[in-house]
Design a protein around this motif. Structure first.
Motif, short mmCIF file in Angstrom:
data_model
loop_
_atom_site.label_atom_id
_atom_site.label_comp_id
_atom_site.label_asym_id
_atom_site.label_seq_id
_atom_site.Cartn_x
_atom_site.Cartn_y
_atom_site.Cartn_z
N THR A 3 0.82 -1.22 0.00
CA THR A 3 0.00 0.00 0.00
C THR A 3 0.85 1.27 0.00
O THR A 3 0.30 2.36 0.15
N ILE A 4 2.17 1.14 -0.15
CA ILE A 4 3.06 2.29 -0.04
C ILE A 4 2.70 3.41 -1.01
O ILE A 4 2.86 4.59 -0.71
N ALA A 5 2.20 3.06 -2.19
CA ALA A 5 1.88 4.08 -3.19
C ALA A 5 0.72 4.98 -2.75
O ALA A 5 0.58 6.10 -3.24
N ASP A 6 -0.10 4.51 -1.84
CA ASP A 6 -1.23 5.30 -1.35
C ASP A 6 -0.74 6.25 -0.26
O ASP A 6 -0.18 5.83 0.75
N GLY A 7 -0.96 7.54 -0.47
CA GLY A 7 -0.43 8.54 0.44
C GLY A 7 -0.91 8.39 1.87
O GLY A 7 -0.12 8.50 2.82
N ALA A 8 -2.20 8.14 2.06
CA ALA A 8 -2.74 8.01 3.41
C ALA A 8 -2.19 6.77 4.11
O ALA A 8 -1.82 6.81 5.29
N ALA A 9 -2.12 5.67 3.37
CA ALA A 9 -1.57 4.43 3.95
C ALA A 9 -0.11 4.62 4.31
O ALA A 9 0.36 4.16 5.36
N ARG A 10 0.64 5.29 3.44
CA ARG A 10 2.07 5.52 3.69
C ARG A 10 2.26 6.38 4.94
O ARG A 10 3.13 6.10 5.77
N ALA A 11 1.44 7.41 5.09
CA ALA A 11 1.54 8.27 6.27
C ALA A 11 1.22 7.51 7.54
O ALA A 11 1.85 7.70 8.59
N SER A 12 0.25 6.60 7.46
CA SER A 12 -0.11 5.81 8.63
C SER A 12 1.02 4.88 9.04
O SER A 12 1.35 4.77 10.23
N LEU A 13 1.63 4.23 8.07
CA LEU A 13 2.75 3.34 8.37
C LEU A 13 3.92 4.13 8.94
O LEU A 13 4.56 3.71 9.92
N ALA A 14 4.23 5.27 8.35
CA ALA A 14 5.34 6.08 8.83
C ALA A 14 5.09 6.55 10.26
O ALA A 14 6.01 6.57 11.08
N GLY A 15 3.86 6.89 10.57
CA GLY A 15 3.53 7.36 11.90
C GLY A 15 3.75 6.31 12.97
O GLY A 15 4.10 6.64 14.11
N ARG A 16 3.56 5.06 12.63
CA ARG A 16 3.79 3.98 13.60
C ARG A 16 5.23 3.97 14.09
O ARG A 16 5.50 3.59 15.23
N LEU A 17 6.15 4.36 13.21
CA LEU A 17 7.57 4.28 13.53
C LEU A 17 8.18 5.64 13.83
O LEU A 17 9.39 5.74 14.08
N GLY A 18 7.37 6.69 13.77
CA GLY A 18 7.90 8.03 14.02
C GLY A 18 8.77 8.53 12.89
O GLY A 18 9.70 9.31 13.11
N LEU A 19 8.47 8.11 11.66
CA LEU A 19 9.25 8.50 10.50
C LEU A 19 8.41 9.38 9.58
O LEU A 19 7.19 9.44 9.69
N SER A 20 9.07 10.03 8.64
CA SER A 20 8.33 10.79 7.64
C SER A 20 7.87 9.86 6.54
O SER A 20 8.50 8.82 6.26
N ALA A 21 6.78 10.23 5.88
CA ALA A 21 6.27 9.42 4.78
C ALA A 21 7.27 9.37 3.64
O ALA A 21 7.40 8.34 2.95
N ASP A 22 8.02 10.46 3.41
CA ASP A 22 9.02 10.48 2.34
C ASP A 22 10.16 9.49 2.63
O ASP A 22 10.66 8.81 1.73
N HIS A 23 10.56 9.44 3.91
CA HIS A 23 11.63 8.50 4.27
C HIS A 23 11.15 7.07 4.06
O HIS A 23 11.90 6.23 3.51
N LEU A 24 9.94 6.79 4.46
CA LEU A 24 9.38 5.45 4.28
C LEU A 24 9.37 5.08 2.79
O LEU A 24 9.76 3.97 2.42
N LEU A 25 8.95 6.00 1.96
CA LEU A 25 8.89 5.74 0.53
C LEU A 25 10.28 5.50 -0.05
O LEU A 25 10.48 4.62 -0.89
N GLY A 26 11.26 6.28 0.41
CA GLY A 26 12.62 6.11 -0.08
C GLY A 26 13.17 4.74 0.23
O GLY A 26 13.83 4.11 -0.62
N VAL A 27 12.93 4.26 1.45
CA VAL A 27 13.39 2.92 1.81
C VAL A 27 12.67 1.88 0.97
O VAL A 27 13.28 0.92 0.47
N ALA A 28 11.36 2.03 0.82
CA ALA A 28 10.57 1.05 0.06
C ALA A 28 11.06 0.93 -1.37
O ALA A 28 11.09 -0.18 -1.93
N ARG A 29 11.47 2.03 -1.97
CA ARG A 29 11.94 1.99 -3.36
C ARG A 29 13.22 1.19 -3.51
O ARG A 29 13.53 0.69 -4.60
N ASP A 30 13.99 1.07 -2.43
CA ASP A 30 15.25 0.32 -2.48
C ASP A 30 15.07 -1.15 -2.12
O ASP A 30 16.05 -1.90 -2.09
#
Length: 344
Positions: A274-301
């Motif tokens: 669900t990473i491509a979905d902005g709301a889902a990405r923000a929710s996942l990032a919030g669980r870990l105290g990370l930014s949504a952009d950081h989460l997306l960057g890791v996912a792309r790798d």
């Protein structure tokens, strides 16, 4: 599922001054049940000064399959990780670029007769398999047996809250170099064993998972090892047994901290799609105290959800807080009861 039965098997063993232990290992290897093609054993003798080479060469003619020997010297710095990597390099050289299955064990260990078959079965489900390690005369070390039972329970709890389809039903916690098997392509993809004085085995399993490969801990793949008090790795089993002999208290991380990490692994693995979905990405990032952009960057790798889960979730915040084994057992019992209650 990839069929692996036709793939050649190479058993890679490092040894340093193991003249006394090697005959039992060689007997156990000779007794292995195997199918075609026949396995090859690669023994790396790491600057031995005790006659290990003579022991191995005298046994070579009686082995039912090929035994390759390489002799290291003191001219190159060595340690447990360097020696095991050298043994594995012999295996890769034997395969000459072809895909195969690399098994590794220790010179003071004895694989069970069905070790190869069990390893093949495990690697039909996964990319790397860590087998169970049983200590000879283990009953004499009750304290070590107790801590092993605790870690087995802890790993079983992990797979309750973070199940993966490639895990064995009869699972366990062991990650020792005395009992590992992997596809040769996977071993090369993760860069092999690191040149570490200890924990080169656990580090390899972590590297494999972070690269997105499936790591299976399979109790059907069994190796018996010694309970000796003198070993090469400074923080290996031998040093742990010595510490227990000296009465040092057993202290472990709080299981609550590990449970937090494993719950987040499960959430990130599930959420990867669900990473491509902005709301889902923000929710996942919030669980870990990370930014949504950081989460997306890791996912792309990351090549898949396993790699993402293993890379994005940090170490538990309280993992450095240690407690006695008795306290940890009680805490784990509470977690298990809460899980059973939730499942009901």
């Amino acid at each position: 599922m990839t069929l692996i039965d036709p793939l050649p098997v190479v058993i890679c063993v490092p040894a340093r001054n193991e003249a006394r232990a090697l005959p039992a290992l060689l007997d156990a290897l000779a007794a292995l049940a195997w199918d075609q093609p026949a396995p090859t054993v690669c023994l790396y003798l790491d600057a031995c000064t005790d006659g290990s080479e003579a022991v191995v060469r005298s046994a070579a003619a009686a082995m039912p399959f090929a035994l390759r020997i390489a002799v290291g010297t003191d001219r190159h710095p060595s340690n447990a990780g360097v020696a095991r990597a050298a043994a594995m390099a012999m295996g890769l050289d034997h395969l000459a670029g072809a895909e195969g299955l690399l098994f590794t064990t220790d010179a003071d260990s004895r694989p069970r007769r069905d070790w190869i078959a069990a390893g093949r079965a495990a690697l039909a489900q996964a990319d790397v398999a860590a087998g169970r390690i049983a200590r000879r005369n283990g009953a004499a070390d009750a304290a070590q047996s107790r801590i092993e039972r605790y870690y087995d329970r802890l790993h079983a709890y992990r797979r309750r809250i973070d199940p993966v389809p490639w895990e064995a039903r009869e699972t366990h916690h062991f990650s020792g170099g005395a009992n590992l098997a992997m596809r040769s392509s996977v071993y090369q993809a993760i860069g092999g064993f690191r040149p570490l004085p200890f924990a080169e085995d656990a580090t390899l399993l972590d590297d494999a998972a972070r690269a997105g490969f499936r790591v299976r801990r399979d109790g059907a793949m069994l190796v018996e090892t010694s309970s000796r008090r003198h070993g090469r790795a400074p923080l290996g089993l031998a040093s742990a047994l010595r510490a227990m002999d000296d009465g040092e208290p057993q202290r472990v991380a709080h299981p609550d901290a590990m449970a937090w990490q494993w719950r987040e692994h499960a959430a990130m693995r599930f959420g990867f799609a669900t990473i491509a979905d902005g709301a889902a990405r923000a929710s996942l990032a919030g669980r870990l105290g990370l930014s949504a952009d950081h989460l997306l960057g890791v996912a792309r790798d990351c090549r898949n959800a396993e790699a993402f889960a293993m890379r994005i979730v940090p170490a538990p915040p309280d993992v450095g807080t240690l407690m006695t084994l008795a306290q940890a057992e009680d805490a784990l019992t509470l977690l298990e009861s809460q899980w059973c209650g939730a499942a009901a």
